[in-house]
Design a protein around this motif. Structure first.
Motif, PDB file in Angstrom:
ATOM      1  N   ASP A   1       0.825  -1.208   0.000  1.00 54.84           N
ATOM      2  CA  ASP A   1       0.000   0.000   0.000  1.00 54.84           C
ATOM      3  C   ASP A   1       0.862   1.262   0.000  1.00 54.84           C
ATOM      4  OD1 ASP A   1      -2.255  -1.524  -0.052  1.00 54.84           O
ATOM      5  OD2 ASP A   1      -2.850  -1.166   2.023  1.00 54.84           O
ATOM      6  N   ARG A   2       1.979   1.220   0.694  1.00 54.02           N
ATOM      7  CA  ARG A   2       2.844   2.397   0.768  1.00 54.02           C
ATOM      8  C   ARG A   2       3.484   2.718  -0.578  1.00 54.02           C
ATOM      9  NH1 ARG A   2       5.394   0.713   6.650  1.00 54.02           N
ATOM     10  NH2 ARG A   2       3.827   1.793   7.932  1.00 54.02           N
ATOM     11  N   ARG A   3       3.541   1.722  -1.465  1.00 55.02           N
ATOM     12  CA  ARG A   3       4.104   1.946  -2.798  1.00 55.02           C
ATOM     13  C   ARG A   3       3.028   2.184  -3.861  1.00 55.02           C
ATOM     14  NH1 ARG A   3       7.636  -3.091  -4.061  1.00 55.02           N
ATOM     15  NH2 ARG A   3       6.164  -4.128  -2.665  1.00 55.02           N
ATOM     16  N   HIS A   4       1.753   2.025  -3.460  1.00 54.31           N
ATOM     17  CA  HIS A   4       0.642   2.184  -4.393  1.00 54.31           C
ATOM     18  C   HIS A   4       0.310   3.663  -4.555  1.00 54.31           C
ATOM     19  CE1 HIS A   4      -3.420   1.715  -6.103  1.00 54.31           C
ATOM     20  NE2 HIS A   4      -3.040   0.503  -6.458  1.00 54.31           N
ATOM     21  N   PRO A   5      -0.034   4.118  -5.781  1.00 55.83           N
ATOM     22  CA  PRO A   5      -0.286   5.555  -6.011  1.00 55.83           C
ATOM     23  C   PRO A   5      -1.466   6.119  -5.236  1.00 55.83           C
ATOM     24  CG  PRO A   5      -0.856   4.230  -7.940  1.00 55.83           C
ATOM     25  CD  PRO A   5      -0.103   3.337  -7.025  1.00 55.83           C
ATOM     26  N   THR A   6      -2.494   5.309  -4.946  1.00 62.73           N
ATOM     27  CA  THR A   6      -3.665   5.813  -4.216  1.00 62.73           C
ATOM     28  C   THR A   6      -3.816   5.179  -2.835  1.00 62.73           C
ATOM     29  OG1 THR A   6      -5.076   4.153  -5.305  1.00 62.73           O
ATOM     30  CG2 THR A   6      -4.910   6.322  -6.342  1.00 62.73           C
ATOM     31  N   LYS A   7      -3.488   3.895  -2.725  1.00 69.04           N
ATOM     32  CA  LYS A   7      -3.646   3.216  -1.440  1.00 69.04           C
ATOM     33  C   LYS A   7      -2.667   3.711  -0.377  1.00 69.04           C
ATOM     34  CE  LYS A   7      -5.493  -1.041  -3.457  1.00 69.04           C
ATOM     35  NZ  LYS A   7      -5.334  -2.509  -3.624  1.00 69.04           N
ATOM     36  N   CYS A   8      -1.655   4.460  -0.806  1.00 66.87           N
ATOM     37  CA  CYS A   8      -0.708   5.026   0.156  1.00 66.87           C
ATOM     38  C   CYS A   8      -1.372   6.058   1.055  1.00 66.87           C
ATOM     39  CB  CYS A   8       0.484   5.639  -0.570  1.00 66.87           C
ATOM     40  SG  CYS A   8       0.049   7.034  -1.646  1.00 66.87           S
ATOM     41  N   ASN A   9      -2.567   6.512   0.668  1.00 65.44           N
ATOM     42  CA  ASN A   9      -3.295   7.500   1.469  1.00 65.44           C
ATOM     43  C   ASN A   9      -4.171   6.870   2.538  1.00 65.44           C
ATOM     44  OD1 ASN A   9      -2.315   9.766  -0.044  1.00 65.44           O
ATOM     45  ND2 ASN A   9      -3.784   9.281  -1.662  1.00 65.44           N
ATOM     46  N   ARG A  10      -4.231   5.548   2.580  1.00 64.06           N
ATOM     47  CA  ARG A  10      -4.995   4.889   3.628  1.00 64.06           C
ATOM     48  C   ARG A  10      -4.378   5.209   4.992  1.00 64.06           C
ATOM     49  NH1 ARG A  10      -6.046  -1.148   0.964  1.00 64.06           N
ATOM     50  NH2 ARG A  10      -7.686  -0.490  -0.507  1.00 64.06           N
ATOM     51  N   PRO A  11      -5.199   5.297   6.049  1.00 68.00           N
ATOM     52  CA  PRO A  11      -4.699   5.725   7.359  1.00 68.00           C
ATOM     53  C   PRO A  11      -3.491   4.955   7.868  1.00 68.00           C
ATOM     54  CG  PRO A  11      -7.081   5.724   7.358  1.00 68.00           C
ATOM     55  CD  PRO A  11      -6.663   5.132   6.033  1.00 68.00           C
ATOM     56  N   LEU A  12      -3.508   3.630   7.759  1.00 69.13           N
ATOM     57  CA  LEU A  12      -2.376   2.848   8.252  1.00 69.13           C
ATOM     58  C   LEU A  12      -1.145   3.055   7.372  1.00 69.13           C
ATOM     59  CD1 LEU A  12      -4.071  -0.496   9.352  1.00 69.13           C
ATOM     60  CD2 LEU A  12      -2.786   1.077  10.803  1.00 69.13           C
ATOM     61  N   ALA A  13      -1.355   3.080   6.051  1.00 70.56           N
ATOM     62  CA  ALA A  13      -0.219   3.243   5.139  1.00 70.56           C
ATOM     63  C   ALA A  13       0.401   4.626   5.266  1.00 70.56           C
ATOM     64  CB  ALA A  13      -0.674   2.999   3.703  1.00 70.56           C
ATOM     65  N   SER A  14      -0.424   5.638   5.511  1.00 70.56           N
ATOM     66  CA  SER A  14       0.089   7.007   5.632  1.00 70.56           C
ATOM     67  C   SER A  14       0.601   7.319   7.032  1.00 70.56           C
ATOM     68  CB  SER A  14      -1.008   8.001   5.254  1.00 70.56           C
ATOM     69  OG  SER A  14      -2.084   7.928   6.170  1.00 70.56           O
ATOM     70  N   GLY A  15       0.238   6.478   7.997  1.00 68.70           N
ATOM     71  CA  GLY A  15       0.688   6.699   9.363  1.00 68.70           C
ATOM     72  C   GLY A  15      -0.257   7.526  10.206  1.00 68.70           C
ATOM     73  N   SER A  16      -1.405   7.945   9.644  1.00 70.44           N
ATOM     74  CA  SER A  16      -2.351   8.755  10.412  1.00 70.44           C
ATOM     75  C   SER A  16      -3.066   7.937  11.485  1.00 70.44           C
ATOM     76  CB  SER A  16      -3.367   9.409   9.477  1.00 70.44           C
ATOM     77  OG  SER A  16      -4.034   8.449   8.693  1.00 70.44           O
ATOM     78  N   LEU A  17      -3.131   6.613  11.304  1.00 69.97           N
ATOM     79  CA  LEU A  17      -3.660   5.722  12.336  1.00 69.97           C
ATOM     80  C   LEU A  17      -2.524   4.826  12.825  1.00 69.97           C
ATOM     81  CD1 LEU A  17      -6.220   4.637  13.847  1.00 69.97           C
ATOM     82  CD2 LEU A  17      -6.289   2.830  12.099  1.00 69.97           C
ATOM     83  N   PRO A  18      -2.153   4.917  14.103  1.00 69.74           N
ATOM     84  CA  PRO A  18      -1.068   4.089  14.641  1.00 69.74           C
ATOM     85  C   PRO A  18      -1.386   2.601  14.536  1.00 69.74           C
ATOM     86  CG  PRO A  18      -1.574   5.898  16.122  1.00 69.74           C
ATOM     87  CD  PRO A  18      -2.663   5.874  15.090  1.00 69.74           C
ATOM     88  N   ILE A  19      -0.391   1.813  14.282  1.00 66.83           N
ATOM     89  CA  ILE A  19      -0.571   0.365  14.150  1.00 66.83           C
ATOM     90  C   ILE A  19      -1.125  -0.245  15.431  1.00 66.83           C
ATOM     91  CG2 ILE A  19       0.642  -1.816  13.795  1.00 66.83           C
ATOM     92  CD1 ILE A  19       2.479  -0.396  11.858  1.00 66.83           C
TER      93      ILE A  19
END
Length: 293
Positions: A65-83
């Motif tokens: 997800d972190r390498r995906h052009p759009t899925k990188c914006n997901r909360p976990l991938a972007s870091g906005s939601l802590p693991i």
């Protein structure tokens, strides 16, 4: 933080759980309050269960997800939601779902919920990387929602409706994979799609299989209408024939839009934002309502 949490739980995806009410509509008992209450509890239970599975899936897909052009914006991938927050939410949601279903609904529904959870977890862990088995599993997960509605409200559903659901959901699953491959196909890349077992060379085959599955679902619907015409469930079954050209148009249109690169990864999300899809849904509702009058 609330917005981040809502996005993480993908509450907009709960609309898929409306499939739980399909058996209620098919049995023409939509006005019975007790059944509606059972359906509502089942709807919320499935939504919470699905949200926990989405969190699990996002945790497992973090590198891709972190390498995906759009899925990188997901909360976990972007870091906005802590693991750690996701790890806490998953067991809480699953415990709440199991408690609710065992307390308020028949045991059969809890069994369907467990089957759905195990299959969805297997999909996240392994199946989504197995070519073709992934799309069949996705279609099965949609169909399980219909069966869960049968279990929650103690109803009966016909073979035709289950067959229709399986084929149309298989078409939508192929459509989802098709859109994911579109970018690599346009770039003439030959490497495997991130986290999947498909290559850009599979692009045309997925379109063929998806279109065939969708059109087969319309054929099944036509056979169901023909059977209903000789039964007593519908007073004016000829109205249901309107559904066939409407579905043929909708399926052809979404595949055409996908081919043009105008389709989102999830066709359900697209349909919710598409005015034409809403118009077709309204026409279908009117047609089936007229068939029962």
């Amino acid at each position: 933080y609330i917005r981040v949490l809502i996005k993480s739980l993908r509450l907009h995806q709960w609309v898929k759980n409306l499939l739980i009410f399909v058996p209620l509509l098919a049995s023409h008992r939509i006005m019975e309050g007790k059944l509606l209450w059972s359906g509502l509890v089942a709807f919320v239970s499935f939504g919470m269960c699905a949200s926990s599975i989405y969190l699990i899936n996002d945790l497992l897909d973090l590198p891709n997800d972190r390498r995906h052009p759009t899925k990188c914006n997901r909360p976990l991938a972007s870091g906005s939601l802590p693991i750690l927050h996701a790890l806490f939410l998953i067991p809480v949601l699953l415990f709440a779902v199991l408690t609710m279903s065992l307390w308020l609904l028949p045991m059969r529904f809890a069994g369907m919920l467990i089957i759905y959870t195990l299959l969805a977890a297997a999909y996240s862990l392994r199946i989504k990387r197995v070519v073709m088995l992934d799309v069949i599993t996705l279609a099965s997960l949609y169909t399980l929602r219909v069966l869960a509605g049968v279990a929650a409200m103690s109803l009966i559903i016909t073979f035709w409706i289950l067959a229709f659901c399986l084929f149309i959901f298989l078409s939508l699953a192929f459509l989802k994979r098709y859109t994911e491959l579109l970018g690599t196909h346009q770039k003439n890349q030959k490497e495997e799609t991130l986290g999947r077992g498909y290559y850009s060379s599979d692009f045309d085959l997925l379109a063929t299989l998806g279109g065939a599955s969708g059109y087969t679902s319309v054929l099944v619907l036509a056979l169901y209408i023909n059977e209903a015409a000789s039964g007593k469930l519908y007073r004016s079954p000829e109205w249901m024939w309107v559904a066939c050209p409407l579905l043929l148009y909708w399926l052809s249109r979404v595949w055409l839009l996908a081919h043009r690169g105008q389709m989102q990864d999830d066709p359900i999300v697209f349909a919710l934002r598409d005015r034409i899809s809403w118009g077709i849904a309204l026409c279908l509702l009117i047609a089936f309502s007229m068939a029962t009058l």
